[in-house]
Each structure stands twice: as C-alpha cells, then as structure tokens.
Design a protein around this motif. Structure first.
Motif, mmCIF file in Angstrom:
data_model
loop_
_atom_site.group_PDB
_atom_site.id
_atom_site.type_symbol
_atom_site.label_atom_id
_atom_site.label_comp_id
_atom_site.label_asym_id
_atom_site.label_seq_id
_atom_site.Cartn_x
_atom_site.Cartn_y
_atom_site.Cartn_z
ATOM 1 N N PHE A 163 0.811 -1.046 -0.144
ATOM 2 C CA PHE A 163 -0.086 0.148 -0.167
ATOM 3 C C PHE A 163 0.836 1.199 -0.078
ATOM 4 O O PHE A 163 1.094 1.990 1.025
ATOM 5 C CB PHE A 163 -1.038 0.057 1.204
ATOM 6 C CG PHE A 163 -2.087 -0.946 0.990
ATOM 7 C CD1 PHE A 163 -1.920 -2.334 1.274
ATOM 8 C CD2 PHE A 163 -3.365 -0.307 0.661
ATOM 9 C CE1 PHE A 163 -3.265 -3.233 0.977
ATOM 10 C CE2 PHE A 163 -4.514 -1.067 0.569
ATOM 11 C CZ PHE A 163 -4.344 -2.598 0.680
ATOM 12 N N MET A 164 1.611 1.465 -1.039
ATOM 13 C CA MET A 164 2.476 2.475 -1.264
ATOM 14 C C MET A 164 2.127 3.318 -2.385
ATOM 15 O O MET A 164 3.057 4.030 -2.996
ATOM 16 C CB MET A 164 3.897 2.112 -1.610
ATOM 17 C CG MET A 164 4.397 1.357 -0.110
ATOM 18 S SD MET A 164 6.212 0.854 -0.248
ATOM 19 C CE MET A 164 6.404 -0.143 1.009
ATOM 20 N N THR A 200 2.859 3.389 5.990
ATOM 21 C CA THR A 200 2.164 4.745 6.628
ATOM 22 C C THR A 200 3.183 5.723 6.992
ATOM 23 O O THR A 200 4.309 5.405 7.220
ATOM 24 C CB THR A 200 1.396 4.265 7.833
ATOM 25 O OG1 THR A 200 0.913 5.524 8.506
ATOM 26 C CG2 THR A 200 2.231 3.743 8.787
ATOM 27 N N HIS A 224 12.077 8.972 7.206
ATOM 28 C CA HIS A 224 12.896 9.924 6.512
ATOM 29 C C HIS A 224 13.708 11.081 7.345
ATOM 30 O O HIS A 224 14.621 11.382 6.873
ATOM 31 C CB HIS A 224 12.001 10.791 5.699
ATOM 32 C CG HIS A 224 11.284 10.035 4.591
ATOM 33 N ND1 HIS A 224 11.940 9.194 3.738
ATOM 34 C CD2 HIS A 224 10.035 9.965 4.122
ATOM 35 C CE1 HIS A 224 11.048 8.863 2.861
ATOM 36 N NE2 HIS A 224 9.750 9.185 3.213
ATOM 37 N N VAL A 266 14.621 8.244 2.726
ATOM 38 C CA VAL A 266 15.234 8.587 1.465
ATOM 39 C C VAL A 266 16.245 9.661 2.233
ATOM 40 O O VAL A 266 16.149 10.381 3.159
ATOM 41 C CB VAL A 266 14.436 9.675 0.617
ATOM 42 C CG1 VAL A 266 15.265 10.122 -0.593
ATOM 43 C CG2 VAL A 266 13.294 8.672 0.287
ATOM 44 N N GLU A 296 15.717 5.467 -3.250
ATOM 45 C CA GLU A 296 16.364 6.415 -4.240
ATOM 46 C C GLU A 296 15.119 7.441 -4.313
ATOM 47 O O GLU A 296 14.057 7.177 -4.412
ATOM 48 C CB GLU A 296 16.554 5.629 -5.356
ATOM 49 C CG GLU A 296 17.143 6.348 -6.413
ATOM 50 C CD GLU A 296 17.439 5.756 -7.919
ATOM 51 O OE1 GLU A 296 17.803 6.219 -8.736
ATOM 52 O OE2 GLU A 296 17.034 4.411 -7.957
ATOM 53 N N ASN A 298 13.168 10.159 -6.161
ATOM 54 C CA ASN A 298 12.642 10.342 -7.360
ATOM 55 C C ASN A 298 12.096 11.694 -7.508
ATOM 56 O O ASN A 298 11.255 12.213 -6.840
ATOM 57 C CB ASN A 298 11.400 9.404 -7.798
ATOM 58 C CG ASN A 298 11.777 8.026 -7.557
ATOM 59 O OD1 ASN A 298 12.737 7.506 -8.163
ATOM 60 N ND2 ASN A 298 11.004 7.368 -6.623
#
Ligand code: SAH
Length: 348
Positions: A163-164, A200, A224, A266, A296, A298
C-alpha cells in the motif's frame, strides 16, 4: 423503469448482508453465498453472467443493484517492465496503481485514497488535495487488475502487495482492512497476509489500533528523519504526530504483534545527510528488530530536493549495519513512466 440513482452498490454489502437480503426476498440465504462468490472470487461485471442464478433472480438483482468496477483507462509500460495503470473510478476520478516485476516476484503497488491529505513536501501526490477515500472494492479491483496483468505479461500470478500508491492507508483504515480481508479470504484472492505491506507516514493512534486488531500483514513506516525538527520541515504533520508519539505507538505494535518494523528512508543532500542524522535513526530503531529501506529519491519538481551522494549512503549503510540493523538500498523502478515512489499523479 427503475431509477438508476436509487440502485445500491451491491459490493458494499457484506456476505452476511447479502444472505439476509435473499432471506428477506423469500429466497435461501445460500443464494447470497453464490452471488458473493460471483462478485468477489469471479469478479463478475454483470448479473447476466451469473449462470447458476435463475433469470428471475438476476432480473430482481438488476432492478435493485449496480455492480461498480474500476476501469483501467490507460496502461503504460516502462523499459524495465514496470506497468502503471491509470484507474478510472465509477465517479470518474482517477487513481494510479503499479505492477513491479522482479525475477521472482510480481508486486502490486496500490492506492488507498484519491489524492492525499498529508503534505509531504517531496511527494507528488501531496499536490492533489484528498478528494475521497477509496471503497474496499476499488482497492480490491486494483489488485485483481494487476493480478490479471501479471498472468498475461509475466505468466505468473501476483505475489506481493504494497500500500504505497496514492494516499495514506491509515487515514482510510476501515476500507483498507475490508479490502485486505477480501484479498486474503479464500472467497477472494486467498493471498497470505504476510505478502501484504501497509506503508504509513505514521499515524500513532491508528498504529495502535492495528496492533489491537491483531492484523497479520506487515507494517512499513515512512520515517525519512528521526529528528523532530527536520522531519517536521519535510513532513509537516509531524508537528502533530511527533516522533515520540510515533515511537510509543510502534513499541506498542511490536509488543502486541512481535512483527518487525520496516522504515522507508530517503537521504537528501543538506537535509538528513550527516552522521548525526544516521545516529538518530539508529537510536530510533533500537527498541525493536528493524529494517531500513534506503529508497532512491525520485525528483518531482525543480530540484528543491536532491538525492545524497553514494558516499553518504555508504555512511548510512555502514553505521546501520554496525548497529545490527538490516539495511537495503532500493533502486527505483518505472521512473520513465512516472510510476516510481512519490511520482504518482505527477503529470495529471
Ligand atoms: N502515505 C503512505 C504511502 C504512500 S508513499 C506513506 O507515506 O508511507 C510510499 C512511499 O514513497 C513512502 O515511503 C514515501 O515517503 C515515499 N516517497 C514519496 N515521495 C517520494 C519521492 N519523490 N521519491 C522517493 N520516495 C518517495
């Protein structure tokens, strides 16, 4: 003539409700099971095709209900095999879902909402305001569509679901749960919950709810940064759902489920690229077995965010491994068709 607008969405009914409907109509409850099987396991698009149901009953269903289905409006294929579907919903809104093939797996990346109410500054979906939640059948149908594509183009069934896609699954928790119930049920696709990951951005209250509900799928958290000030600057809702609350909810999750937590992360130049950042991450991971996926970046805009150098990534990998944390560096797939993480809805 029956007024179309009065007809109910039959796929919004549970199996029990469908059984009760038939009993109320003077028929057998078992008829509900048969129709349910057509709707879910066989993905029937019309009542007409339900061949073991009498014509009279089919007409009665036709008069009372509609069967809503998603429609794959546009399918794009990446040079690396990734497929992106633009999916049209019954009210003409569009979401996207992605098929990611590897040597041994086919993964479906599905959406849970039209748009998103969170405002992660590095994510294309955040630019679309949240329009509505997806219904369980709309989530289920994305999976069925990708399973069909996997069989057609790769000659094997779908193996995993993440679920991304667009939206925050825990802000549409009930419908996501209902969809997963159907995906894992033998009356649906019969997939193992172990092959499903819900990702999530971290809604502490809902993480605790998931733990209480004893769900069997996997949990991934888009972290993150493990430093509040930095995380709030890139994921502003962190001002409300702070790292301390997130961590507390994850401790609760682990205590109840014993299930490892994956962090998506990231590394950006000038944002979270110092030893201090990775030390904070190690500290955050300490309370439970953890895995860090370094994703990575984007690019989605004019270069406000830049992926950190490979030597910075090495620093992350080395420090995490030294501290016994599993780490993977994940290359993006499907970038040429804007199908990679955070790029959904980039060009619509
Ligand atoms: N709302 C959920 C699921 C959707 S995002 C969540 O936040 O987890 C899926 C993943 O892609 C998240 O880990 C998210 O942080 C990441 N992501 C978003 N934008 C990205 C981008 N531009 N590049 C790389 N990953 C991105």
């Amino acid at each position: 003539m029956v007024n179309q607008t009065k007809k109910k969405d039959i796929r919004a009914l549970t199996k029990e409700q469908l059984r009760n409907f038939f009993v109320a109509e003077g028929d057998k409850a078992f008829r509900g099971n048969q129709v349910y099987e057509w709707l879910w396991q066989k993905s029937a698009h019309s009542f007409e095709g339900m061949t073991n149901i009498s014509k009279e009953t089919r007409d009665m269903l036709e008069a009372n209900f509609v069967i809503n289905h998603i429609k794959v409006d546009q399918m794009q294929r990446s040079s690396d095999g990734t497929i992106k579907n633009a999916v049209r919903l019954h009210d003409d809104l569009i979401v996207e879902s992605v098929l990611i093939p590897t040597k041994t797996r086919t993964t479906a990346c599905v959406s849970s909402q039209v748009g998103c109410s969170l405002d992660c500054r590095f994510c294309a979906t955040s630019r679309l305001k949240r329009m509505r939640n997806l219904n369980p059948d709309e989530i289920y149908d994305q999976v069925v569509a990708i399973d069909n594509e996997s069989r057609l183009y790769f000659e094997r069934p779908l193996t995993n679901i993440v679920f991304m896609g667009m939206g925050e699954p825990l802000m549409n928790y009930n419908n996501v749960l209902k969809a997963i119930d159907k995906i894992t049920s033998p009356e649906g696709l019969g997939m193992s919950p172990k092959r499903i990951t819900v990702s999530t951005s971290g809604v502490p209250k809902m993480i605790k709810k998931m733990a209480d509900d004893a769900v069997r799928f996997k949990l991934a958290v888009s972290l993150h940064s493990a430093i509040d000030e930095i995380r709030t600057s890139i994921m502003p809702f962190n001002a409300t759902f702070t790292l301390a609350d997130l961590r507390e909810s994850l401790e609760y999750w682990y205590a109840k489920t014993n299930s490892r937590i994956t962090y998506e992360y990231v590394v950006w130049e000038g944002i979270n690229d110092t030893q201090n950042d990775v030390d904070a991450l190690v500290d955050f991971c300490r309370f439970a077995p953890s895995k860090v996926n370094l994703i990575e970046y984007n690019p989605i805009d004019d270069g406000e965010f830049r992926q950190a150098s490979s030597s910075t990534l090495d620093m992350y990998v080395n420090t995490l491994e030294r501290n016994g944390i599993i780490v993977t560096v994940r290359r993006s797939r499907g970038k040429d068709i804007d199908a990679a993480c955070g790029q959904l809805a980039n060009k619509q």
